[in-house]
Design a protein around this motif. Structure first.
Motif, PDB file in Angstrom:
ATOM      1  N   PRO A 273       0.741  -1.433   0.099  1.00 58.99           N
ATOM      2  CA  PRO A 273      -0.086   0.118   0.086  1.00 58.99           C
ATOM      3  C   PRO A 273       0.739   1.263   0.053  1.00 58.99           C
ATOM      4  CG  PRO A 273      -0.848  -1.845   1.369  1.00 58.99           C
ATOM      5  CD  PRO A 273       0.316  -2.200   1.024  1.00 58.99           C
ATOM      6  N   GLU A 274       1.939   1.140   0.673  1.00 59.89           N
ATOM      7  CA  GLU A 274       2.809   2.394   0.616  1.00 59.89           C
ATOM      8  C   GLU A 274       3.297   2.829  -0.684  1.00 59.89           C
ATOM      9  OE1 GLU A 274       5.332  -1.183   2.273  1.00 59.89           O
ATOM     10  OE2 GLU A 274       3.220  -0.463   2.433  1.00 59.89           O
ATOM     11  N   THR A 275       3.369   1.793  -1.739  1.00 56.88           N
ATOM     12  CA  THR A 275       4.076   2.344  -2.915  1.00 56.88           C
ATOM     13  C   THR A 275       3.098   2.911  -3.899  1.00 56.88           C
ATOM     14  OG1 THR A 275       3.434   0.103  -3.766  1.00 56.88           O
ATOM     15  CG2 THR A 275       5.614   0.101  -2.595  1.00 56.88           C
ATOM     16  N   LEU A 276       1.804   3.054  -3.507  1.00 56.88           N
ATOM     17  CA  LEU A 276       0.715   3.576  -4.469  1.00 56.88           C
ATOM     18  C   LEU A 276       1.022   4.926  -4.853  1.00 56.88           C
ATOM     19  CD1 LEU A 276      -2.273   1.635  -3.089  1.00 56.88           C
ATOM     20  CD2 LEU A 276      -1.350   1.153  -4.996  1.00 56.88           C
ATOM     21  N   ALA A 277       1.445   5.611  -4.047  1.00 59.25           N
ATOM     22  CA  ALA A 277       1.550   7.232  -4.292  1.00 59.25           C
ATOM     23  C   ALA A 277       2.780   7.395  -5.113  1.00 59.25           C
ATOM     24  CB  ALA A 277       1.282   8.047  -3.085  1.00 59.25           C
ATOM     25  N   THR A 278       3.825   6.347  -5.339  1.00 62.06           N
ATOM     26  CA  THR A 278       4.882   6.537  -6.162  1.00 62.06           C
ATOM     27  C   THR A 278       4.712   7.196  -7.469  1.00 62.06           C
ATOM     28  OG1 THR A 278       5.919   4.607  -4.933  1.00 62.06           O
ATOM     29  CG2 THR A 278       7.038   5.434  -7.030  1.00 62.06           C
ATOM     30  N   VAL A 279       5.559   8.276  -7.724  1.00 62.17           N
ATOM     31  CA  VAL A 279       5.292   8.949  -9.021  1.00 62.17           C
ATOM     32  C   VAL A 279       6.029   8.062  -9.990  1.00 62.17           C
ATOM     33  CG1 VAL A 279       5.762  11.078 -10.315  1.00 62.17           C
ATOM     34  CG2 VAL A 279       5.028  11.211  -8.018  1.00 62.17           C
ATOM     35  N   ILE A 280       5.500   7.726 -11.121  1.00 64.98           N
ATOM     36  CA  ILE A 280       6.278   6.847 -12.058  1.00 64.98           C
ATOM     37  C   ILE A 280       5.900   7.660 -13.708  1.00 64.98           C
ATOM     38  CG2 ILE A 280       5.929   4.673 -10.836  1.00 64.98           C
ATOM     39  CD1 ILE A 280       3.588   3.966 -12.832  1.00 64.98           C
ATOM     40  N   PRO A 281       6.802   7.214 -14.591  1.00 64.08           N
ATOM     41  CA  PRO A 281       6.530   7.847 -15.694  1.00 64.08           C
ATOM     42  C   PRO A 281       5.201   7.356 -16.454  1.00 64.08           C
ATOM     43  CG  PRO A 281       8.914   7.087 -15.529  1.00 64.08           C
ATOM     44  CD  PRO A 281       8.267   6.300 -14.440  1.00 64.08           C
ATOM     45  N   PHE A 282       4.541   7.952 -17.150  1.00 65.11           N
ATOM     46  CA  PHE A 282       3.111   7.684 -17.444  1.00 65.11           C
ATOM     47  C   PHE A 282       3.263   6.584 -18.499  1.00 65.11           C
ATOM     48  CE2 PHE A 282      -0.312   8.748 -20.853  1.00 65.11           C
ATOM     49  CZ  PHE A 282      -1.144   8.207 -20.036  1.00 65.11           C
ATOM     50  N   ASP A 312       8.356  -1.551  -1.126  1.00 65.56           N
ATOM     51  CA  ASP A 312       8.966  -0.186  -0.706  1.00 65.56           C
ATOM     52  C   ASP A 312      10.552  -0.841  -0.753  1.00 65.56           C
ATOM     53  OD1 ASP A 312      10.496   1.527   0.648  1.00 65.56           O
ATOM     54  OD2 ASP A 312       8.520   2.338   1.540  1.00 65.56           O
ATOM     55  N   ASP A 313      11.449  -0.240  -1.197  1.00 66.66           N
ATOM     56  CA  ASP A 313      12.915  -0.679  -1.338  1.00 66.66           C
ATOM     57  C   ASP A 313      13.754   0.375  -0.743  1.00 66.66           C
ATOM     58  OD1 ASP A 313      15.023  -2.365  -1.506  1.00 66.66           O
ATOM     59  OD2 ASP A 313      15.216  -1.807  -3.658  1.00 66.66           O
ATOM     60  N   GLY A 314      13.362   0.903   0.227  1.00 68.62           N
ATOM     61  CA  GLY A 314      14.155   2.027   0.908  1.00 68.62           C
ATOM     62  C   GLY A 314      14.152   3.444   0.234  1.00 68.62           C
ATOM     63  N   THR A 315      15.070   3.764  -0.711  1.00 71.59           N
ATOM     64  CA  THR A 315      14.879   4.993  -1.508  1.00 71.59           C
ATOM     65  C   THR A 315      14.121   4.871  -2.534  1.00 71.59           C
ATOM     66  OG1 THR A 315      16.971   4.201  -2.664  1.00 71.59           O
ATOM     67  CG2 THR A 315      17.220   5.642  -0.431  1.00 71.59           C
ATOM     68  N   THR A 375       9.041 -14.884 -18.278  1.00 71.86           N
ATOM     69  CA  THR A 375       9.868 -13.486 -18.149  1.00 71.86           C
ATOM     70  C   THR A 375       9.556 -12.647 -16.955  1.00 71.86           C
ATOM     71  OG1 THR A 375       9.818 -13.469 -20.655  1.00 71.86           O
ATOM     72  CG2 THR A 375      10.290 -11.473 -19.493  1.00 71.86           C
ATOM     73  N   LEU A 376      10.323 -12.150 -16.349  1.00 68.13           N
ATOM     74  CA  LEU A 376      10.203 -11.233 -15.181  1.00 68.13           C
ATOM     75  C   LEU A 376      10.705 -10.125 -15.509  1.00 68.13           C
ATOM     76  CD1 LEU A 376      10.289 -11.888 -11.212  1.00 68.13           C
ATOM     77  CD2 LEU A 376      11.829 -10.020 -12.378  1.00 68.13           C
ATOM     78  N   VAL A 377      10.224  -8.854 -15.502  1.00 67.60           N
ATOM     79  CA  VAL A 377      10.654  -7.475 -15.760  1.00 67.60           C
ATOM     80  C   VAL A 377      10.608  -6.706 -14.530  1.00 67.60           C
ATOM     81  CG1 VAL A 377      10.298  -5.534 -17.326  1.00 67.60           C
ATOM     82  CG2 VAL A 377       9.720  -7.797 -18.090  1.00 67.60           C
ATOM     83  N   ARG A 378      11.745  -6.074 -14.064  1.00 64.89           N
ATOM     84  CA  ARG A 378      11.922  -5.390 -12.822  1.00 64.89           C
ATOM     85  C   ARG A 378      12.318  -3.855 -13.203  1.00 64.89           C
ATOM     86  NH1 ARG A 378      15.325  -8.199 -10.747  1.00 64.89           N
ATOM     87  NH2 ARG A 378      14.009  -9.354  -9.338  1.00 64.89           N
ATOM     88  N   MET A 379      11.590  -2.960 -12.713  1.00 64.35           N
ATOM     89  CA  MET A 379      11.871  -1.396 -12.689  1.00 64.35           C
ATOM     90  C   MET A 379      11.803  -0.863 -11.284  1.00 64.35           C
ATOM     91  SD  MET A 379       8.288   0.111 -14.284  1.00 64.35           S
ATOM     92  CE  MET A 379       8.786   1.936 -13.832  1.00 64.35           C
ATOM     93  N   ARG A 380      12.986  -0.120 -11.003  1.00 63.83           N
ATOM     94  CA  ARG A 380      13.040   0.604  -9.844  1.00 63.83           C
ATOM     95  C   ARG A 380      12.935   2.161  -9.880  1.00 63.83           C
ATOM     96  NH1 ARG A 380      17.371   0.307  -7.233  1.00 63.83           N
ATOM     97  NH2 ARG A 380      16.547   0.094  -5.146  1.00 63.83           N
ATOM     98  N   VAL A 381      12.098   2.644  -9.229  1.00 63.29           N
ATOM     99  CA  VAL A 381      11.785   4.073  -9.425  1.00 63.29           C
ATOM    100  C   VAL A 381      11.983   4.854  -8.090  1.00 63.29           C
ATOM    101  CG1 VAL A 381      10.028   5.940  -9.896  1.00 63.29           C
ATOM    102  CG2 VAL A 381      10.189   3.849 -11.088  1.00 63.29           C
ATOM    103  N   PRO A 382      12.763   6.164  -8.080  1.00 63.81           N
ATOM    104  CA  PRO A 382      13.185   6.889  -6.695  1.00 63.81           C
ATOM    105  C   PRO A 382      11.686   7.153  -6.034  1.00 63.81           C
ATOM    106  CG  PRO A 382      14.461   7.561  -8.537  1.00 63.81           C
ATOM    107  CD  PRO A 382      13.550   6.568  -9.215  1.00 63.81           C
ATOM    108  N   LYS A 383      11.722   7.145  -4.901  1.00 65.04           N
ATOM    109  CA  LYS A 383      10.523   7.609  -4.409  1.00 65.04           C
ATOM    110  C   LYS A 383      10.501   8.885  -4.198  1.00 65.04           C
ATOM    111  CE  LYS A 383      10.962   4.951  -0.410  1.00 65.04           C
ATOM    112  NZ  LYS A 383      10.395   4.475   1.058  1.00 65.04           N
TER     113      LYS A 383
END
Length: 393
Positions: A273-282, A312-315, A375-383
């Motif tokens: 739930p704490e990740t829902l507000a994360t800003v990501i590229p449209f 949530d992965d820290g930063t 296939t597994l695709v992973r992306m990490r976005v700064p919080k």
């Protein structure tokens, strides 16, 4: 501040990152007691004024905010007045004017014609203000002129004005890069929308049509899901969104695909739930899900499962999209991600390119796959992304 120190500082400003300037400015704001010698404090004041002026030059020299830059540059140069004259003779002036704006226009015309700095005597016998003009050159072309007035104009001010002009040119060029990046981002979004349009819309409408006579209520619900999906995908504002909004669009997309696949498509969500507000590229997660359906599950006869997760992965917020479909050869995937031509997996390649542009060379997608192994695709976005607020786009 010593004029020689000022000129030396300005000589390196073109290569100093704005982030460094802001950090130094904060230090200056906390007090100058621990800043060392007078020369150190003078250098810091110069950097501080430059950092304040920089944002007002990025939109070009004819913009309404350039007068704010002129104010900071006048303080930086220690001159009585400063004028920034654009290529179309827009004058942004700060200081005691008293007819100096028209003098600045005449000076700018002569400086543009010569392409080099010049010193000018006082414009009238009743005025003791002399002037120095220096061209603002971008790619060898004078996009403007900076004019500083002082009584008298000393050698250090002449050199400093030239360095300020070079620094202004660097800010104009950075503004051009920002505009180019925005245009590229818009072009990439158009590419993604073009991909969505022919393939998905045809399949979605076919699925909806199949329920019109047999299950009208299901057909009506699917029409609403289709409307929600297309409204989000083809929206006009902004290149950023929140993970919550993107997941809402993904829900509509998967409901439409379930109408086509039936029980052969299974979906599992594990969203912190704490990740829902994360800003990501449209349109950065949705293409990964579509890629999993089209290239992972659709080629197989038995369908399969898609797992979408975030944590949530820290930063950073880590987002993964995984399927248990046909997979692909890792070498083929590597070639595909670096290819320039259009073709399959264009959404995957597009997202990877956009992430690297935004977050650096290490900010792209991480893909784990093999033939027959899914296939597994992973992306990490700064919080923390203060410049990428979706409400401001």
């Amino acid at each position: 501040m010593n004029d020689v120190v000022l000129a030396a500082v300005l000589g390196v400003l073109g290569g100093v990152a704005l982030t460094v300037l802001l950090l130094l400015a904060r230090r200056f704001a906390r007090g100058a007691a621990d800043l060392g010698s007078d020369a150190d404090q003078g250098a810091l004041r110069a950097l501080h004024q430059a950092s304040l002026a920089a944002p007002h030059l990025r939109a070009g020299l004819a913009g309404p905010d350039v007068v704010k830059a002129a104010r900071h540059l006048r303080v930086l140069l220690g001159s009585a007045a400063v004028a920034i004259v654009s290529a179309d003779d827009t004058v942004s002036f700060d200081g005691a004017s008293d007819g100096l704006e028209s003098a600045a226009l005449r000076i700018a015309e002569r400086v543009r014609a010569s392409g080099r700095r010049q010193v000018f005597p006082a414009p009238s016998k009743t005025d003791d203000l002399e002037a120095v003009g220096a061209p603002i050159l971008v790619d060898g072309r004078a996009v403007g002129v900076i004019v500083a007035f002082a009584a008298p104009v000393r050698a250090a001010l002449v050199r400093a004005a030239e360095e300020v002009a070079d620094w202004c040119a660097a800010q104009v060029e950075l503004g051009g890069l920002d505009a180019s990046r925005a245009q590229l981002a818009e072009a990439e979004l158009r590419s993604l929308r073009a991909q969505i349009s022919p393939h998905f819309i045809y399949n979605a409408l076919t699925a909806i049509a199949s329920f019109i006579t047999t299950d009208p209520d299901r057909a009506r619900d699917l029409v609403l899901e289709f409307a929600d999906f297309t409204r989000y995908s083809f929206r006009r504002q902004g290149e950023f969104t929140t993970l919550a909004d993107e997941l809402g669009s993904i829900h509509s997309y998967l409901e439409l695909e379930r109408a086509r696949f039936g029980d052969r498509l299974r979906v599992t969500l594990q969203i912190a739930p704490e990740t829902l507000a994360t800003v990501i590229p449209f349109l950065s997660v949705q293409p990964l899900v579509e890629n999993a359906v089209r290239h992972g599950l659709e080629p197989g006869e038995g369908g399969g499962e898609i797992r979408i997760a975030s944590r949530d992965d820290g930063t950073h917020t880590e987002i993964t999209v995984e399927d248990d479909g046909v997979g692909m050869d890792p070498d083929g995937l590597r070639s595909l991600l670096t290819a320039r031509e259009d073709g399959g997996h264009v959404g995957l390649r597009n997202v990877d390119t956009r992430l690297r542009q935004l977050y650096g060379s290490t900010g792209g997608l991480v893909v784990e796959t093999n033939t027959g192994a899914g296939t597994l695709v992973r992306m990490r976005v700064p919080k923390s992304q203060p410049l990428h607020d979706p409400d401001d786009d």
